[in-house]
Design a protein around this motif. Sequence first.
Motif, PDB file in Angstrom:
ATOM      1  N   TYR A   1       9.131  -5.170   2.890  1.00  0.00           N
ATOM      2  CA  TYR A   1      10.692  -4.537   3.030  1.00  0.00           C
ATOM      3  C   TYR A   1      11.910  -6.236   1.675  1.00  0.00           C
ATOM      4  O   TYR A   1      11.709  -5.345   1.304  1.00  0.00           O
ATOM      5  CB  TYR A   1      11.224  -4.509   4.158  1.00  0.00           C
ATOM      6  CG  TYR A   1      12.099  -3.833   4.025  1.00  0.00           C
ATOM      7  CD1 TYR A   1      13.354  -2.791   2.740  1.00  0.00           C
ATOM      8  CD2 TYR A   1      12.418  -2.574   5.766  1.00  0.00           C
ATOM      9  CE1 TYR A   1      13.734  -2.200   2.371  1.00  0.00           C
ATOM     10  CE2 TYR A   1      13.418  -1.712   5.303  1.00  0.00           C
ATOM     11  CZ  TYR A   1      14.507  -1.518   4.137  1.00  0.00           C
ATOM     12  OH  TYR A   1      15.105  -0.725   3.934  1.00  0.00           O
ATOM     13  N   ILE A   2      11.269  -7.124   2.563  1.00  0.00           N
ATOM     14  CA  ILE A   2      11.855  -7.739   1.656  1.00  0.00           C
ATOM     15  C   ILE A   2      11.281  -8.265  -0.049  1.00  0.00           C
ATOM     16  O   ILE A   2      12.557  -9.092  -0.927  1.00  0.00           O
ATOM     17  CB  ILE A   2      11.919  -9.598   2.183  1.00  0.00           C
ATOM     18  CG1 ILE A   2      13.200  -9.067   2.928  1.00  0.00           C
ATOM     19  CG2 ILE A   2      12.941 -10.333   1.784  1.00  0.00           C
ATOM     20  CD1 ILE A   2      12.892 -10.163   4.405  1.00  0.00           C
ATOM     21  N   MET A   3      10.345  -8.320  -0.033  1.00  0.00           N
ATOM     22  CA  MET A   3      10.170  -7.697  -1.594  1.00  0.00           C
ATOM     23  C   MET A   3      10.080  -6.812  -2.513  1.00  0.00           C
ATOM     24  O   MET A   3      10.171  -6.877  -3.263  1.00  0.00           O
ATOM     25  CB  MET A   3       7.892  -8.382  -1.303  1.00  0.00           C
ATOM     26  CG  MET A   3       7.023  -8.467  -2.809  1.00  0.00           C
ATOM     27  SD  MET A   3       5.727  -7.796  -2.093  1.00  0.00           S
ATOM     28  CE  MET A   3       5.078  -8.960  -0.326  1.00  0.00           C
TER      29      MET A   3
ATOM     30  N   THR B   1       0.352  -1.227  -0.105  1.00  0.00           N
ATOM     31  CA  THR B   1      -0.102  -0.192   0.053  1.00  0.00           C
ATOM     32  C   THR B   1       1.162   1.384   0.057  1.00  0.00           C
ATOM     33  O   THR B   1       1.762   0.841   0.224  1.00  0.00           O
ATOM     34  CB  THR B   1      -1.031   0.053   1.586  1.00  0.00           C
ATOM     35  OG1 THR B   1      -0.026   0.154   2.722  1.00  0.00           O
ATOM     36  CG2 THR B   1      -1.517  -1.588   1.144  1.00  0.00           C
ATOM     37  N   ASP B   2      -0.044   2.148  -0.067  1.00  0.00           N
ATOM     38  CA  ASP B   2       0.984   3.653  -0.053  1.00  0.00           C
ATOM     39  C   ASP B   2       1.947   3.890   0.783  1.00  0.00           C
ATOM     40  O   ASP B   2       3.342   4.769   1.228  1.00  0.00           O
ATOM     41  CB  ASP B   2       0.222   4.651  -0.385  1.00  0.00           C
ATOM     42  CG  ASP B   2      -0.062   4.452  -2.547  1.00  0.00           C
ATOM     43  OD1 ASP B   2       0.436   3.867  -2.387  1.00  0.00           O
ATOM     44  OD2 ASP B   2      -1.503   6.014  -2.266  1.00  0.00           O
ATOM     45  N   GLN B   3       0.546   3.689   2.238  1.00  0.00           N
ATOM     46  CA  GLN B   3       1.321   3.579   3.719  1.00  0.00           C
ATOM     47  C   GLN B   3       2.602   2.560   3.857  1.00  0.00           C
ATOM     48  O   GLN B   3       3.319   3.600   4.386  1.00  0.00           O
ATOM     49  CB  GLN B   3       0.317   2.806   4.574  1.00  0.00           C
ATOM     50  CG  GLN B   3       1.881   3.046   5.850  1.00  0.00           C
ATOM     51  CD  GLN B   3       1.134   4.744   6.656  1.00  0.00           C
ATOM     52  OE1 GLN B   3       0.225   5.731   6.182  1.00  0.00           O
ATOM     53  NE2 GLN B   3       1.963   4.383   7.827  1.00  0.00           N
ATOM     54  N   ASP B   4       2.671   1.641   2.838  1.00  0.00           N
ATOM     55  CA  ASP B   4       4.013   0.851   3.317  1.00  0.00           C
ATOM     56  C   ASP B   4       4.609   1.457   2.147  1.00  0.00           C
ATOM     57  O   ASP B   4       5.990   1.261   2.984  1.00  0.00           O
ATOM     58  CB  ASP B   4       3.510  -0.967   3.158  1.00  0.00           C
ATOM     59  CG  ASP B   4       2.526  -1.816   3.799  1.00  0.00           C
ATOM     60  OD1 ASP B   4       2.386  -1.540   4.729  1.00  0.00           O
ATOM     61  OD2 ASP B   4       1.606  -2.123   2.783  1.00  0.00           O
ATOM     62  N   ARG B   5       4.430   2.236   1.732  1.00  0.00           N
ATOM     63  CA  ARG B   5       6.670   2.526   0.984  1.00  0.00           C
ATOM     64  C   ARG B   5       6.470   3.803   1.847  1.00  0.00           C
ATOM     65  O   ARG B   5       7.214   3.619   1.275  1.00  0.00           O
ATOM     66  CB  ARG B   5       5.106   2.493  -0.762  1.00  0.00           C
ATOM     67  CG  ARG B   5       5.183   1.821  -1.313  1.00  0.00           C
ATOM     68  CD  ARG B   5       4.543   2.258  -3.245  1.00  0.00           C
ATOM     69  NE  ARG B   5       3.821   1.741  -3.945  1.00  0.00           N
ATOM     70  CZ  ARG B   5       4.376   0.558  -3.941  1.00  0.00           C
ATOM     71  NH1 ARG B   5       5.231   0.243  -4.350  1.00  0.00           N
ATOM     72  NH2 ARG B   5       3.397  -0.611  -5.051  1.00  0.00           N
ATOM     73  N   LEU B   6       6.091   4.814   2.263  1.00  0.00           N
ATOM     74  CA  LEU B   6       6.552   5.813   3.348  1.00  0.00           C
ATOM     75  C   LEU B   6       6.782   5.115   4.184  1.00  0.00           C
ATOM     76  O   LEU B   6       7.830   5.242   4.155  1.00  0.00           O
ATOM     77  CB  LEU B   6       5.200   6.539   3.518  1.00  0.00           C
ATOM     78  CG  LEU B   6       4.339   7.370   2.547  1.00  0.00           C
ATOM     79  CD1 LEU B   6       3.103   8.652   2.712  1.00  0.00           C
ATOM     80  CD2 LEU B   6       5.338   8.195   2.182  1.00  0.00           C
TER      81      LEU B   6
END
Length: 265
Positions: free
Chosen positions: A263-265, A3-8
């Motif tokens: 993060y690993i993905m 998601t955008d939150q994960d990317r941030l």
Amino acid sequence: ALTDQDRLEIHRLSKNPQIRKKIIDSIAPSIFGHLDIKTSIALSLFGGQAKDINGKHRIRGDINVLLLGDPGTAKSQFLKYVQKVSPRAVYTTGQGASAVGLTAAVHRDSATREWVLEGGALVLADKGVCLIDEFDKMNDSDRTSIHEAMEQQTISIAKAGIKAQLPARCAVIAAANPVKGRYDSSVSFHDNVDLSEPILSRFDCVCVVKDEMDPIADERLAEFVVRSHKRSHPEAVADDEVQQQEDLRDAGKYIDQALLRKYIM
């Protein structure tokens, strides 16, 4: 999916100057110590940069790791942890895996009666991690079959009129026990392990785990285990001030496991 939150959050973590230490500390946080093994596993999970020189010569970027040591030193637990945290992982045991089970097999389809090709563990783990426990229990002929997969990262097969080259671009993390059951420091590494030189040369990181007698280290390990059991107890209440301080300290020390997987993905 990210998601955008994960990317941030991942972008924010990447700017942290202590990100290397945070990743290593977040690898199997329920296992005490073994920083060298956790570092090797982190390197294998994130991998290196593959090089393709003018389309003629390819150098793999995946990092293969061998864990060798005494029984009861959490080698299998490390493999099980990687299976859970890696986006793509295939777990197998050396005693229960054959050459065709690791590479590829050709068999006749029961419905069409035609020969079909079926990929093994290394093919299924393409762009992921293949975990092999009890690596020393494998037959020599079965171990020889994975030489090509570990270095060239392909599996060539020519059976029943089928000629194919399957991709096996995966890192291999294997765990093995010494020849005499326990690691003998008085002899060389090669005398402690029943593995041939060609297969050992394909492992980039070799970690030796010894269960040494050390009263101070054993006391720290016992405290860590007791604290971990107390924290995970269903009736545990974090009303102790010291316990609350430890929880706050640990919260900033580790990366959340779900975020680490992304993060690993």
